[in-house]
Scaffold this motif. Structure first.
Motif, PDB file in Angstrom:
ATOM      1  N   ASP A 275     -20.911 -16.211 -15.673  1.00 29.21           N
ATOM      2  CA  ASP A 275     -20.587 -15.969 -14.263  1.00 29.21           C
ATOM      3  C   ASP A 275     -21.111 -14.615 -13.823  1.00 29.21           C
ATOM      4  O   ASP A 275     -21.320 -13.692 -14.629  1.00 29.21           O
ATOM      5  N   ASN A 276     -21.299 -14.494 -12.494  1.00 29.46           N
ATOM      6  CA  ASN A 276     -21.592 -13.206 -11.869  1.00 29.46           C
ATOM      7  C   ASN A 276     -20.344 -12.758 -11.125  1.00 29.46           C
ATOM      8  O   ASN A 276     -19.750 -13.543 -10.368  1.00 29.46           O
ATOM      9  N   ILE A 277     -19.934 -11.529 -11.333  1.00 30.60           N
ATOM     10  CA  ILE A 277     -18.742 -11.016 -10.658  1.00 30.60           C
ATOM     11  C   ILE A 277     -19.075  -9.689  -9.988  1.00 30.60           C
ATOM     12  O   ILE A 277     -20.022  -8.996 -10.365  1.00 30.60           O
ATOM     13  N   THR A 278     -18.268  -9.347  -8.999  1.00 30.82           N
ATOM     14  CA  THR A 278     -18.442  -8.090  -8.274  1.00 30.82           C
ATOM     15  C   THR A 278     -17.121  -7.346  -8.258  1.00 30.82           C
ATOM     16  O   THR A 278     -16.077  -7.918  -7.896  1.00 30.82           O
ATOM     17  N   LEU A 279     -17.154  -6.096  -8.640  1.00 29.20           N
ATOM     18  CA  LEU A 279     -15.984  -5.228  -8.575  1.00 29.20           C
ATOM     19  C   LEU A 279     -15.996  -4.481  -7.258  1.00 29.20           C
ATOM     20  O   LEU A 279     -17.043  -3.984  -6.822  1.00 29.20           O
ATOM     21  N   LYS A 280     -14.832  -4.382  -6.627  1.00 26.76           N
ATOM     22  CA  LYS A 280     -14.707  -3.653  -5.367  1.00 26.76           C
ATOM     23  C   LYS A 280     -13.650  -2.570  -5.521  1.00 26.76           C
ATOM     24  O   LYS A 280     -12.535  -2.839  -5.962  1.00 26.76           O
ATOM     25  N   CYS A 281     -14.021  -1.364  -5.151  1.00 26.39           N
ATOM     26  CA  CYS A 281     -13.084  -0.242  -5.183  1.00 26.39           C
ATOM     27  C   CYS A 281     -12.879   0.234  -3.751  1.00 26.39           C
ATOM     28  O   CYS A 281     -13.843   0.364  -2.990  1.00 26.39           O
ATOM     29  N   SER A 282     -11.648   0.465  -3.376  1.00 29.72           N
ATOM     30  CA  SER A 282     -11.354   0.876  -2.001  1.00 29.72           C
ATOM     31  C   SER A 282     -10.232   1.902  -2.003  1.00 29.72           C
ATOM     32  O   SER A 282      -9.408   1.950  -2.925  1.00 29.72           O
TER      33      SER A 282
END
Length: 610
Positions: A275-282
């Motif tokens: 799988d391809n995943i994306t991490l998001k930091c906010s």
């Protein structure tokens, strides 16, 4: 202005002729007046026409009427004159009212284009030979200010810092009004260090109109996000006090980040290998932070990037704790990521060729991130147990599938295939059977083997090409030939595949010679009739049960008659025994001949198997 008694005394001190009194009346009218009916007020809107009725009853001996205005600490100024006898109108040379006034026949004064400077006391004077009557009227001018507008607005407000929010401006109003600030409809009062209001009033020298300015300094909080700020102007109009509200203004509130959050952006609830995943930091500050530090398992240093970080084609070793923080590392958050995997090993797999009777151990093992179960299929049919082969048979051949699935992880499924081929040399057994009418004989060659053996028939007279075969199932099939020999013959069945060639023979007697074949044929016929006899017996039993219900009523009658019938049957049976045909003895001899021939057939089968 003097009282009536004073005016009378004034006239008594001047014993003059009427003509002279008239002339002097104009001179002393400001001091010696005859009052009217009280003070009147006219409210006028800026720019409109001012209508000033005289409010005096016109006397019969009126000579003329005049209008003047009075300003405190200044002499009166006459502006209009109308003669009652000559019907002519004269306007005084007053620049302020030039071409703006009109005096009607009933002595009503009209002033066009009302100005702020028209806010005065105007006096209507009616003069007779003996008296001067006066009626004052106060003029009030009103001008509605423009809708207040919040100008010089701040681009944003900051928490913990007092800042100029903006200015509320209402232009060109009269008389002077007042401005009020509101936050979400609630009046804002000055508060030290939080709310500071400065007010300013400007007057246009030419028009006399007021422009109101109110400046607001404000220290915002996070709760002021989406708050509406407005201001109002309150003024007096002809109908009383009125209010106009500005359009609301919403400010962007800037506040520092107090918390950092890391999350996984994915269309699936779980992550699997590939799988391809994306991490998001906010961060929860405003404006939100634009750069973060990402701490990736296996990376020695944090990665400085924007709020998004992509992971492509993840493997199981990507599982672990991921963190992100502000660039100054003051705030940080973490998340645990599990990359699910599923491995399956089938031993053996692919195409496997074994010999009949051999053993074949089979194992299917899995390794996964969560518990998984194994299921088996053979030729797309689900098996209830794990296949085990201690001695392979032809029916064991086929396509075996071992598969496993992680139910919690969408799309994570593995399978492997074992194509089992069971080979064997041809094995032959032969049999024969005579037809019911005795006109022909059927010789069968029962063949086992894989690959499927090719079968050839030969006889004493040559090759037989009219053989028929049954379906090839689980490595077995039967080849049959039909013959009607006039003399004894020997039939040979030859079966051959890639592994071996096998031959077997069978002697067949001529049709005309009675032999043990007839016994075998009858035996086979009897076997075929077993099922028909069973059906007949069942029918008889059912019929007897039904008849028993009827026979019960006449049981005693049946018992009496049964004795008589029994005697008759015994006589008939004895007579039948005496009349038995001599052919029965012949069948006994024939059965003995078939027994000898079957012994020879068994010996041939044993030789072919050896």
């Amino acid at each position: 202005m003097e009282s009536p008694s004073a005016a009378s005394r004034c006239r008594r001190r001047l014993p003059l002729p009427p003509v002279l009194l008239l002339r002097l009346g104009w001179l002393f009218s400001a001091l010696c007046l005859r009052p009217g009916h009280g003070l009147h007020t006219v409210n006028t809107v800026y720019g409109d026409t001012i209508i000033l009725p005289c409010h005096l009853e016109i006397p019969n001996d009126l000579m003329f009427g005049k209008w003047k205005y009075e300003i405190a600490n200044k002499p009166s100024e006459f502006i209009a004159f109308r003669s009652a006898t000559k019907k002519n109108v004269q306007y005084d040379d007053v620049p302020e009212y030039k071409d703006r006034i009109n005096l009607s026949e009933n002595y009503t004064l009209s002033i066009n284009n009302a100005r702020i400077s028209d806010e005065k006391k105007f006096v209507c004077m009616l003069v007779t030979e003996e008296n001067v009557f006066e009626q004052p009227t106060i003029v009030k001018v009103f001008k509605q200010p423009s809708q207040p507008e919040i100008v010089s607005r701040a681009e944003f407000l900051e928490t913990e810092q007092i800042k100029m929010l903006g200015q509320c401006v209402a232009k060109d109003g009269y008389p002077q009004g007042s401005l009020i600030w509101f936050k979400n409809g609630v009046v804002m009062q000055p508060v030290d260090g939080t709310v500071i209001i400065y007010e300013q009033t400007n007057v246009d020298k030419a028009s006399g109109l007021y422009t109101l300015v109110s400046s607001l300094e404000y220290k915002a909080t996070k709760d002021d996000t989406d708050v509406q700020f407005t201001c109002t102007v309150t003024y007096f109009g002809p109908a009383g006090q009125e209010t106009i509200r500005s359009e609301p203004v919403v400010f962007d509130i800037h506040y520092p980040t107090e918390r950092v959050k890391i999350e996984v952006i994915s269309q699936k609830n779980t992550i699997k290998e590939g799988d391809n995943i994306t991490l998001k930091c906010s961060g929860n500050g405003n404006p939100p932070p634009q750069e973060f530090l990402f701490y990736i398992p296996g990376e020695p240093e944090p990665i400085r990037t924007s709020s998004l970080y992509a992971l492509i084609d993840v493997r199981r070793n990507a599982s672990g704790e991921y963190r992100c923080s502000l660039t100054d590392e003051s705030l940080m958050d973490s998340i645990i990521i599990t990359v699910h995997y599923l491995d399956l090993s089938l031993i053996p797999n692919g195409e496997v060729v074994k010999q009949i009777g051999e053993a074949l151990p089979v194992s299917c093992t899995i390794s996964s991130s969560r518990n998984a179960t194994i299921s088996w299929l053979k030729d797309n049919a689900r098996l209830r147990s794990i296949p085990s082969f201690s001695s392979l048979q032809y029916q064991d051949a086929g396509n075996y599938i071992c598969e496993t699935t992680l139910q919690e992880v969408e799309g994570l499924k593995k399978r492997q295939i074992l194509t089992l081929i069971v080979q064997g040399k041809p094995q032959i057994k032969m049999s024969k059977r005579t037809s019911t009418d005795g006109s022909y004989k059927t010789v069968a060659c029962h063949v086992e083997g894989f690959p499927k053996p090719a079968v050839q028939w030969t006889s004493t007279g040559g090759v037989i090409n009219k053989a028929k075969e049954t379906k090839y199932i689980n490595g077995k099939f039967t080849s049959k030939v039909r013959i009607a020999p006039e003399e004894n013959v020997t039939l040979t069945c030859i079966a051959e595949n890639q592994l071996e060639r096998t031959v077997n023979s069978l002697n067949v007697s001529a049709i005309s010679i009675p032999d043990s074949e007839d016994l075998e044929e009858k035996t086979d016929d009897n076997r075929e009739n077993v099922s028909d006899q069973a059906k007949l017996i069942v029918g008889i039993v059912v019929g007897l049960l039904l008849a028993a219900l009827v026979a019960g009523v006449a049981y005693w009658v049946c018992m009496k008659k049964s004795k008589e019938v029994s005697g008759e049957h015994e006589k008939e049976a004895a007579q039948n025994i005496q009349n038995l045909p001599r052919s029965a003895s012949k069948h006994v001899d024939k059965d003995l001949g078939n027994i000898e021939e079957n012994k020879k057939l068994e010996e041939n089968n044993h030789k072919s198997e050896a």
